[in-house]
Design a protein around this motif. Sequence first.
Motif, PDB file in Angstrom:
ATOM      1  N   ARG A 163       0.858  -1.191   0.000  1.00 16.51           N
ATOM      2  CA  ARG A 163       0.000   0.000   0.000  1.00 16.51           C
ATOM      3  C   ARG A 163       0.886   1.230   0.000  1.00 16.51           C
ATOM      4  N   LEU A 164       0.837   1.999  -1.066  1.00 14.53           N
ATOM      5  CA  LEU A 164       1.596   3.252  -1.151  1.00 14.53           C
ATOM      6  C   LEU A 164       0.869   4.295  -0.320  1.00 14.53           C
ATOM      7  N   ARG A 165       1.586   4.956   0.592  1.00 14.08           N
ATOM      8  CA  ARG A 165       0.975   5.946   1.477  1.00 14.08           C
ATOM      9  C   ARG A 165       1.491   7.359   1.250  1.00 14.08           C
ATOM     10  N   SER A 166       2.776   7.504   0.858  1.00 11.32           N
ATOM     11  CA  SER A 166       3.300   8.862   0.648  1.00 11.32           C
ATOM     12  C   SER A 166       4.524   8.827  -0.256  1.00 11.32           C
ATOM     13  N   VAL A 167       4.681   9.922  -0.998  1.00 12.82           N
ATOM     14  CA  VAL A 167       5.878  10.152  -1.799  1.00 12.82           C
ATOM     15  C   VAL A 167       6.248  11.609  -1.599  1.00 12.82           C
ATOM     16  N   THR A 168       7.492  11.849  -1.178  1.00 15.34           N
ATOM     17  CA  THR A 168       7.945  13.207  -0.881  1.00 15.34           C
ATOM     18  C   THR A 168       9.281  13.461  -1.568  1.00 15.34           C
ATOM     19  N   TRP A 169       9.349  14.556  -2.328  1.00 10.80           N
ATOM     20  CA  TRP A 169      10.620  14.950  -2.947  1.00 10.80           C
ATOM     21  C   TRP A 169      11.574  15.440  -1.861  1.00 10.80           C
ATOM     22  N   ARG A 170      12.851  15.115  -2.007  1.00  9.19           N
ATOM     23  CA  ARG A 170      13.844  15.501  -1.016  1.00  9.19           C
ATOM     24  C   ARG A 170      15.225  15.589  -1.664  1.00  9.19           C
ATOM     25  N   GLY A 171      16.213  15.986  -0.872  1.00  4.69           N
ATOM     26  CA  GLY A 171      17.600  15.994  -1.321  1.00  4.69           C
ATOM     27  C   GLY A 171      18.198  14.600  -1.189  1.00  4.69           C
ATOM     28  N   GLU A 172      19.516  14.537  -1.126  1.00  3.97           N
ATOM     29  CA  GLU A 172      20.218  13.267  -1.041  1.00  3.97           C
ATOM     30  C   GLU A 172      19.685  12.368   0.075  1.00  3.97           C
ATOM     31  N   CYS A 173      19.738  11.074  -0.160  1.00  2.00           N
ATOM     32  CA  CYS A 173      19.301  10.089   0.836  1.00  2.00           C
ATOM     33  C   CYS A 173      20.338   9.959   1.932  1.00  2.00           C
TER      34      CYS A 173
END
Length: 114
Positions: A104-114
Amino acid sequence: MAAALTFAAVLVAGASAPAQAGPDLPYCKSGFWCAYNWGYGYGPMSEGNWTGDVEFSGIINNGNYDPWRDHIQVGYVKDGQWHSRCLHYNPGPGEWQFEPGIARLRSVTWRGEC
């Protein structure tokens, strides 16, 4: 002074360009992240952040190079457990596609380096 300006121009011209964005893919435009479910087709896709609750079997990050916003943090639930995974943009280096199986996909958030 002319020598200093010429030297500066050489430095600028010699600077390497940032990595290029991945190409448009048949199911995911350049600059987007795209989720899919092999049993049902394509799921949510966006150039922005997303929250919701949808079944998915995989996700790709076809985002564009940006030092502050080119990775995605994926939040999902599988077998009753919360998981989080960071994906690099396409093309690598690094993992830019992930297939957890049915989850179940709940969220996707753009961010900088992992």
